[in-house]
Enzyme design. Sequence first.
Site, short mmCIF file in Angstrom:
data_model
loop_
_atom_site.label_atom_id
_atom_site.label_comp_id
_atom_site.label_asym_id
_atom_site.label_seq_id
_atom_site.Cartn_x
_atom_site.Cartn_y
_atom_site.Cartn_z
N GLY A 311 0.81 -1.23 0.00
CA GLY A 311 0.00 0.00 0.00
C GLY A 311 0.83 1.27 0.00
CB CYS A 314 1.50 0.36 3.58
SG CYS A 314 2.14 -1.13 4.20
N GLY A 348 -0.77 -1.16 -3.94
CA GLY A 348 0.42 -1.09 -4.78
C GLY A 348 0.18 -0.58 -6.19
CB SER A 370 -2.12 5.89 -2.59
OG SER A 370 -1.71 4.74 -3.28
CB SER A 493 8.70 -0.08 -19.38
OG SER A 493 9.27 -1.11 -20.11
#
Length: 496
Positions: A311, A314, A348, A370, A493
């Site tokens: 998180g 977190c 995540g 988030s 990327s």
Amino acid sequence: MTDLLSLVRGCTFDDFLFAPQYSIVERRDPAAIDLSARLSEHLTLQRPVVSANMDTITRAEMAIAVAEEGGIGIIDRGFRVGDIEPQVREVEKVKRRQHGIIADPYTISPTAPLDEASERMRRTGIGTLVVVDGQRKLQGLITTRDLRFVSPGPGDTVASRMTPLERLVLREAPISSTDAEEVMRTWKVKKLPLVDRDGRLVGLITAKDLLKQRQLPFATRDEQGRLRVGAAIGAKGDYLERAAELLRAGADVIVIDIAHGHSVVMARAVEAFRKRFDGAELIAGNVATAEGVRFLLERGVNGIKVGIGPGGGCTTRINTNFGVPQVEALVACRAAAGGRVPLIADGGVKRDGAVVQALLFGGDTVMLGSFFAGTAETPGDTVQKPVVLPESHRTVNVPFKVFRGMASLQAIVDRLDLEDSEAADVEALGAEGMEISVPARGSVRPIVRDLLKHLTSAISYGGAGSLAELQDMFRRDPLRYVIRLSAAGRRESFER
Ligand code: XMP
């Protein structure tokens, strides 16, 4: 599957790309592509998006917006311990928001003081109260418009300002939405109270709700046309009483959410929950291992939330060094669940592309915290902070909102209602979350819609015609898709 598990060991979202496949989709209009997904055993969403049960993310406003866009919000349990009412009220706000028929509209007595009407409107955020007598017989309607520019005297009652029964357009229930629309169009009214044969109130239809229902074809609704909403509880203290009240208020799913869901505390909580609320839909978490999933499956949960430590708010991994990188966790948990109950990939996700990863590596749906921080629908005030512009070195005021982990010191202190001095004791226990300021950035709706557009594109790149088909193709032959990136590949990327 073993091959995939060894390939993703120790890895998370930014470690992978997917190889493009022959595309069979001509249009990338999200409305034309099936993005439906199972939230839990008995609940399906048209869009695989769940807003996180965090006190700076999901209260009624967020839950309404996300459900109207086709996902669902889980109301957090970050209200004071022992104070169940505020969380229940948030669930009620969602359930009352958009109905075909509001079965239980807010009411007031004709003899109540006018002040009481304004106060109830302010507290509930509802602009229309139905006026009923002691037998629940309809007497009138009172709205914010009736109270505008009125300074009530001490003896002024609701009856003095309401639109009385004889001037109301009303109908006897039941009535179809088409007939209700016809009545509202003919009589040019925005509110249509429904009564039984004896004139007792049985519901209220509003023009706004009828219009909304038409404009939001993917909204997540229950059998009565009300938006669906979930609510989180803990595993100790008042959790069963809280669950009872939340279910009574209409919560469609309860989420037992604790930091470490593979635990004796969880075992006790699920057992007690099942004993008391046998038929209720129950999601539990969080876990991040195959053992954790099997443990919850054996206890009869209807859905599992996966993610230990990814998180955005977190600090569990930093402070305890425990956790599983989210892609590894999703692959391991998927293999263990074997499709028996759906999984929520929780935490995540920082960019739209990670959503499709979460949904392919293991999640049926994805939970976002988030990612939605700072949007207008999040709870909390917007504060202005001075920021120095890099080019001109000028200082301007920028609006910010607070985002914090639910295990952050501040969230714990607020939940327990502690004085500052007592907070020091909690600090000694160790917080596993942090609080940050994020720029305020308008409504969450375009963020969800963009995410869905990108998900639709990803389905096309993946050679499928729907989300379920892509998940199926991926799970049958994951190595056809998964490219593990080198450090240079990652830079090429994702660094811009
Ligand atoms: P994102 O990355 O979307 O993740 O912000 C949301 C999820 O983070 C978890 N969460 C926490 N985890 N300490 C933790 O270890 C915390 O203080 C905390 N607060 C939230 C939670 O699972 C949420 O859904």
